[in-house]
Design a protein around this motif. Structure first.
Motif, short mmCIF file in Angstrom:
data_model
loop_
_atom_site.label_atom_id
_atom_site.label_comp_id
_atom_site.label_asym_id
_atom_site.label_seq_id
_atom_site.Cartn_x
_atom_site.Cartn_y
_atom_site.Cartn_z
N ALA A 110 23.56 -6.83 -58.00
CA ALA A 110 22.77 -6.42 -56.63
C ALA A 110 21.08 -7.01 -57.06
O ALA A 110 20.58 -7.22 -56.04
N ALA A 111 20.86 -6.98 -58.28
CA ALA A 111 19.34 -7.38 -58.56
C ALA A 111 19.15 -8.86 -58.26
O ALA A 111 18.30 -9.28 -57.66
N THR A 112 20.26 -9.75 -58.76
CA THR A 112 20.21 -11.04 -58.71
C THR A 112 20.04 -11.34 -57.11
O THR A 112 19.43 -12.47 -56.59
N GLY A 113 21.04 -10.87 -56.46
CA GLY A 113 21.24 -11.18 -54.90
C GLY A 113 19.89 -10.80 -54.47
O GLY A 113 19.56 -11.66 -53.33
N GLY A 114 19.15 -9.53 -54.60
CA GLY A 114 17.94 -9.23 -54.01
C GLY A 114 16.72 -10.32 -54.38
O GLY A 114 15.92 -10.53 -53.60
N LEU A 115 16.62 -10.71 -55.72
CA LEU A 115 15.74 -11.62 -55.95
C LEU A 115 15.89 -13.09 -55.32
O LEU A 115 15.03 -13.72 -54.95
N ARG A 116 17.38 -13.36 -55.02
CA ARG A 116 17.43 -14.61 -54.30
C ARG A 116 17.16 -14.52 -52.94
O ARG A 116 16.81 -15.67 -52.40
N ARG A 117 17.18 -13.50 -52.25
CA ARG A 117 16.90 -13.28 -51.00
C ARG A 117 15.25 -13.31 -50.79
O ARG A 117 14.69 -13.23 -49.56
N ASN A 118 14.65 -12.99 -51.93
CA ASN A 118 13.12 -12.75 -51.70
C ASN A 118 12.39 -14.33 -51.85
O ASN A 118 12.38 -14.99 -52.98
N GLU A 119 12.02 -14.83 -50.88
CA GLU A 119 11.29 -16.16 -50.68
C GLU A 119 10.17 -16.23 -51.45
O GLU A 119 9.87 -17.42 -51.58
N ASP A 120 9.52 -15.18 -51.87
CA ASP A 120 8.05 -15.23 -52.10
C ASP A 120 8.21 -15.35 -53.71
O ASP A 120 7.21 -15.81 -54.47
N ILE A 121 9.31 -15.42 -54.37
CA ILE A 121 9.46 -15.67 -55.68
C ILE A 121 10.50 -17.04 -56.08
O ILE A 121 11.38 -17.48 -55.23
N SER A 122 9.62 -17.66 -56.88
CA SER A 122 10.24 -19.28 -56.92
C SER A 122 11.55 -19.04 -57.79
O SER A 122 11.83 -18.04 -58.39
N PRO A 123 12.24 -20.24 -57.49
CA PRO A 123 13.80 -20.24 -58.23
C PRO A 123 13.89 -20.00 -59.54
O PRO A 123 14.59 -19.20 -60.04
N SER A 124 12.89 -20.36 -60.24
CA SER A 124 12.87 -20.34 -61.68
C SER A 124 12.70 -18.98 -62.38
O SER A 124 13.07 -18.23 -63.08
N MET A 125 11.65 -18.16 -61.48
CA MET A 125 11.22 -16.80 -61.76
C MET A 125 12.58 -15.99 -61.28
O MET A 125 12.80 -14.84 -61.89
N GLN A 126 13.14 -16.62 -60.42
CA GLN A 126 14.19 -15.60 -59.90
C GLN A 126 15.49 -15.42 -61.04
O GLN A 126 15.91 -14.65 -61.52
N VAL A 127 15.65 -16.63 -61.67
CA VAL A 127 16.57 -16.78 -62.75
C VAL A 127 16.06 -15.93 -63.92
O VAL A 127 16.58 -15.35 -64.67
#
Length: 456
Positions: free
Chosen positions: A197-214
């Protein structure tokens, strides 16, 4: 519990089991209830045989449903017999409660309660993806639900707590181990669902860069799984404060023995924090060219154009020179070198080359990134040029776009009568009246030999 009390508890439980069997075999309402339960089970089985084709046809017509709803429907159809049995049991139980004494429907109520519990457990167990762990959780919950329905929880818990091993002040019983296993399975499942759930929410947040999402996803995963493991160990009864010194010594030993692993872990954190590479970037590392598929804790997954997936250690991205074709933007300039004959007009060659390059699909043809062509030198056999053009999709490959541009140049030069020379050598005899001796002959066609009259 002492050693002498264990056989006594076993005999007590066995006596209760025999008493239940005896009551079930004694003629009376208990036997009637068991017969009714068996009849309801047979009726549920017959209903499944009669209604299964209709349910299957109806399920196939639901092709437009979302995937999660279709998965739930499949699980419901797999348990249609149990659903029929639960409905029949509760209907019979409620009817008998109104028509006769409550004691004459007690076993039917127990069967209905067990059916509902087994049905709920069957659906909830699907949340556990690991098959072995799912079976462990399912059987454990089924056994517990059965004991609750039969009011045997306290007796069984007392017996399991008596099977114990005392280590100093710690009382390690079989009951505590079973509780820890069940709790650990539930906590691990919750940790996995929370991580997803947290990973999915982070991926949907376009304000966070892909590396910071990971990076944030990995941090959430480590925290949740660490808490699940910590609570599971605490459920057994271990005092973790006593392991502080031992864990420190073990950590030092592991640090020396797993230097590469630790280095890759730290390098992975650095890569995620400085955002030098991210999923989707096109990179070149040594002879490996491809795009980043995933960033792991120990390695980076790189997929090449030929479908191979390379798992490159994170340390290599820190200590080696990496070409990131799409670090700041996705525009890439490519250079092609070619040559034409000296009798061809250079102005015409440049014009034809630029126009031919613009006809290739992936080449950018406008603005500051339009193709250009320059003379770079006068060679032995040709006038040398460099053709420069830009593309915006390096993930589509570089070799194929170079090949397409070369083909466009070939067709354009052939249509415009522009020649592409290759190195040639001529052998000329300046005085043809004089005989040529063996010593004057050339050894191959690649030498330019001339005979002068004043040599003879």
């Amino acid at each position: 519990m002492d050693e002498l009390e264990v056989p006594e508890t076993v005999s007590t439980l066995w006596g209760q089991i025999l008493l239940v069997l005896e009551l079930g075999l004694t003629p009376g309402w208990r036997q009637y209830q068991l017969a009714i339960i068996l009849g309801l089970l047979a009726t549920a089985f017959m209903l499944r045989l009669l209604t299964q084709p209709g349910w299957d046809r109806w399920a196939r017509s639901r092709s437009g449903w979302p995937k999660w709803r279709l998965r739930v429907l499949v699980q419901v159809l797999r348990r249609i017999t149990l659903i029929y049995f639960v409905v029949l049991c509760w209907g019979t139980y409620l009817a008998m409660q109104q028509m006769t004494w409550p004691s004459r429907s007690y076993l039917i109520g127990v069967a209905a309660t067990l059916g509902v519990a087994w049905l709920i457990i069957g659906f909830l167990a699907r949340l556990v993806h690991n098959r072995t762990l799912r079976r462990l959780v399912t059987w454990s919950l089924w056994i517990y639900a059965t004991l609750v329905a039969l009011n045997l929880v306290d007796d069984v818990a007392q017996f399991l707590d008596g099977v114990a091993l005392d280590i100093g002040s710690m009382h390690l019983s079989l009951l505590a181990v079973l509780k820890a296993c069940v709790m650990g399975a539930i906590l691990l499942t919750m940790a996995r669902l929370g991580t997803q759930a947290a990973t999915g929410g982070l991926r949907r947040n376009e304000d966070i860069s892909p590396s910071m999402q990971v990076l944030m996803g990995k941090a959430v995963q480590v925290v949740l799984y660490g808490l699940a493991l910590l609570f599971s160990i605490r459920a057994i009864g271990f005092d973790l404060t006593g392991f502080a010194v031992l864990s420190g010594a073990i950590g030092v030993g592991i640090g020396f023995g797993l230097q590469k692993v630790v280095s890759n872990l730290v390098s992975g954190i650095i890569i995620l924090m400085d955002r030098s590479i991210k999923p989707g970037d096109v990179i070149s590392l040594g002879e490996t060219f491809g795009w980043i598929n995933a960033l792991g804790a120990r390695y980076v997954s790189v997929v090449t154009r030929d479908g191979r997936e390379y798992l490159i250690p994170n340390e290599d991205f820190i200590t080696s020179q990496v070409v990131n074709w799409s670090h700041s933007d996705r525009f890439v300039r490519l250079d092609l070198n070619f040559g034409t004959g000296y009798h061809d007009d250079p102005h015409e060659v440049r014009r034809v080359a630029i126009e031919a390059t613009k006809t290739v699909g992936r080449v950018l043809s406008g603005g500051k990134r339009a193709p250009v062509c320059h003379i770079v030198g006068f060679g032995d056999s040709s006038v040398d040029y460099v053709l420069r053009f830009w593309i915006s999709d390096p993930t589509g490959g570089l070799t194929n776009i170079r090949g397409n541009v070369y083909l466009a140049l070939w067709d354009a030069f052939k249509g415009a009568g522009i020649s592409i020379p290759f190195p040639q050598r001529e052998v000329r005899v300046l005085n043809e009246n004089l005989p040529v001796s063996m010593s004057d002959r050339v050894s191959g066609p690649q030498e330019d030999v001339g005979r002068s009259p004043d040599r003879d």
